[in-house]
Design an enzyme around this catalytic site. Structure first.
Site, PDB file in Angstrom:
ATOM      1  N   ARG A 172       0.819  -1.210   0.000  1.00  0.00           N
ATOM      2  CA  ARG A 172       0.000   0.000   0.000  1.00  0.00           C
ATOM      3  C   ARG A 172       0.861   1.271   0.000  1.00  0.00           C
ATOM      4  O   ARG A 172       0.558   2.240  -0.698  1.00  0.00           O
ATOM      5  CB  ARG A 172      -0.906  -0.007   1.234  1.00  0.00           C
ATOM      6  CG  ARG A 172      -1.906   1.129   1.292  1.00  0.00           C
ATOM      7  CD  ARG A 172      -2.445   1.332   2.710  1.00  0.00           C
ATOM      8  NE  ARG A 172      -2.782   0.081   3.366  1.00  0.00           N
ATOM      9  CZ  ARG A 172      -3.987  -0.480   3.359  1.00  0.00           C
ATOM     10  NH1 ARG A 172      -4.977   0.114   2.737  1.00  0.00           N
ATOM     11  NH2 ARG A 172      -4.185  -1.616   3.992  1.00  0.00           N
ATOM     12  N   ARG A 180     -13.564  -1.384  -1.105  1.00  0.00           N
ATOM     13  CA  ARG A 180     -13.068  -1.133   0.248  1.00  0.00           C
ATOM     14  C   ARG A 180     -14.068  -0.407   1.156  1.00  0.00           C
ATOM     15  O   ARG A 180     -14.150  -0.725   2.343  1.00  0.00           O
ATOM     16  CB  ARG A 180     -11.734  -0.383   0.196  1.00  0.00           C
ATOM     17  CG  ARG A 180     -10.609  -1.205  -0.426  1.00  0.00           C
ATOM     18  CD  ARG A 180      -9.252  -0.514  -0.311  1.00  0.00           C
ATOM     19  NE  ARG A 180      -8.809  -0.475   1.080  1.00  0.00           N
ATOM     20  CZ  ARG A 180      -8.785   0.602   1.825  1.00  0.00           C
ATOM     21  NH1 ARG A 180      -9.201   1.773   1.332  1.00  0.00           N
ATOM     22  NH2 ARG A 180      -8.370   0.555   3.078  1.00  0.00           N
ATOM     23  N   CYS A 231     -26.420  -2.598  -8.141  1.00  0.00           N
ATOM     24  CA  CYS A 231     -27.759  -2.805  -7.585  1.00  0.00           C
ATOM     25  C   CYS A 231     -27.629  -3.284  -6.138  1.00  0.00           C
ATOM     26  O   CYS A 231     -27.972  -4.414  -5.792  1.00  0.00           O
ATOM     27  CB  CYS A 231     -28.527  -3.813  -8.432  1.00  0.00           C
ATOM     28  SG  CYS A 231     -30.274  -3.889  -8.051  1.00  0.00           S
TER      29      CYS A 231
END
Length: 443
Positions: free
Chosen positions: A293, A330, A361
């Site tokens: 990250r 996330r 949806c």
């Protein structure tokens, strides 16, 4: 929105990344679109390498490819002189197809299959990070069949819990990963591994969590790993050459996040290793870490086109974009928070509070709650920052939505590194049994 790396607002009042106007990227590549600031990615790589080099210790910095794994990214990691972590045959295949040196690849995972182990051994990767006793025996047996000796680390759970979201904390005792230090399984694993003729035990590995904003957890992990190393050396005569302290270095997603400079994390780790091993007259081991990250997270921006909106007086205004949880799961998984701006009107002052909804949806398909923006119009371009890690990597085809393309930008140039999926990609693996009635296609 905080501007990371080379991002800026240009003279036209547009967001610019890597010297390229975001509106031009949208015109050329469409939306949703993942945009990576290549200059910032390379800077992050160099920060880690330079910080470890300054310590005087032997080291390896391995990019954790689970954060973002495509061939172009593997090529950058190779060019910057780093190693590479993989956790599946797909990531391994990607790295090999990119020409990444196999001897600098480390294979992680708590349930490596026989096929994955064979593939990795055949490729002659540099190291396996072994997670359990079954894998230990299986790896030794397969290596024996292939008449090879493979290098390994043993993944240890040191009982150190970093201050992170419960779903991404991995260093504590109750974890699916690794050999536990507290109940003696780690010691038994070292005893067993040292006796297996087709394995070379280099050392031990730990990972205490993700998105960590302090250094105390790394210091504690280093102390526990050193104490364990001393015990092992005294009792069974095994000396570890490598100590891997994993990753988890935090980045700034929003203003409340307070990550430390890379050099601070690295100095804390290397000082702790020197102190804890030095006081026990233990040969200083090679230090490995696994940033993911912190290499790519804040280098990524996702561009969307605004579509519909729904204003509920006295409640909130929903603004919908042409992506959502399919390209960024996330927020739904971790309640992750993000910052954003209108890339085509970046210099305008906010005038309303809106919530950004995805197009799936699902009521839970919300990207950002309560975002201050100028009056939003259909056709505006929304730029969401810090989407470089675990966004493309975790993207899906839910609702049969096509996954976005990926573009690298640098010094005024944009390069497509992953094509946007097509409808043919969506149905490419579908099969209709011959027993079903054949009908003509309507498209």
């Amino acid at each position: 929105m905080y501007l990371h790396g080379t991002s800026k607002i240009n003279g036209q009042g547009h967001l610019e990344i890597g010297g390229v106007d975001a509106t031009k990227l949208v015109a050329e590549y469409g939306t949703p679109l993942y945009v990576f600031d290549e200059t910032l990615v390379r800077e992050r790589c160099r920060e880690f390498v330079d910080a470890f080099r300054a310590s005087g210790l032997k080291f390896q910095v391995a990019y954790a490819s689970k954060a973002f794994c495509v061939m172009a990214m593997c090529r950058i990691v190779e060019e910057e002189g780093m190693s590479l972590d993989v956790v599946s045959d797909g990531e391994l295949y990607t790295a090999l197809q990119a020409g990444f040196p196999a001897e600098r690849i480390h294979f992680h995972g708590n349930n490596k299959t026989i096929d994955e182990i064979e593939m990795a051994i055949d490729a002659k990767i540099g190291c396996f990070v072994v997670d359990n006793f079954i894998e230990l025996q299986m790896l030794n047996a397969i290596a024996g069949e292939k008449r090879q000796k493979v290098k390994i680390l043993l993944r240890i759970t040191p009982g150190v819990e970093a201050h992170t979201h419960e779903y991404i904390s991995t260093g504590q005792t109750d974890s699916k990963f690794g050999f536990d230090l507290g109940n003696g399984s780690a010691f038994r694993a070292v005893e067993e591994a040292s006796k297996l003729s087709h394995l070379e035990l280099l050392g031990i590995h730990s990972h205490i969590g993700s998105q960590i904003f302090e250094v105390e957890g790394f210091r504690m992990a280093a102390e526990k790993m050193a104490s364990f190393a001393v015990q092992v050396r005294q009792e069974i005569g095994v000396t570890f050459k490598v100590i891997n302290l994993g990753g988890g270095f935090g980045i700034r997603y929003v203003n409340e996040d307070t990550p430390l400079p890379v050099s601070v994390y690295v100095k804390a780790i290397t000082d702790a290793i020197k102190d804890n091993f030095g006081r026990n007259e233990y040969p200083l081991p090679e230090i490995w870490v696994e940033p993911g990250r912190s290499i790519v997270g804040d280098a990524g921006t996702t561009l969307y086109t605004v579509g519909t909106s729904k204003d509920i007086p006295g409640v909130r205004k929903y603004v919908s974009v042409d992506g959502g949880m399919t390209d960024n799961p996330r927020p739904a998984l971790y309640e992750a928070v993000y910052e954003a701006m209108l890339a085509n009107r970046a210099s305008e002052e906010p005038t309303e509070v809106v919530s950004i909804a995805g197009k799936c949806c699902e009521s839970g398909d919300m990207l950002i709650w309560d975002l201050n923006l100028p009056k939003v119009n259909s056709g505006d371009v929304l730029a969401v920052s810090c989407t470089g890690a675990y966004n493309y990597a975790m993207a899906s085809n839910y609702n049969r939505i096509r996954r976005p393309g990926v573009v690298f930008v640098s010094e005024g140039q944009s390069d497509l590194v992953v094509k946007r999926e097509t409808f043919d990609n969506i149905v490419g693996n579908d099969l209709i049994p011959a027993r079903m009635k054949q009908v003509s296609k309507t498209v």
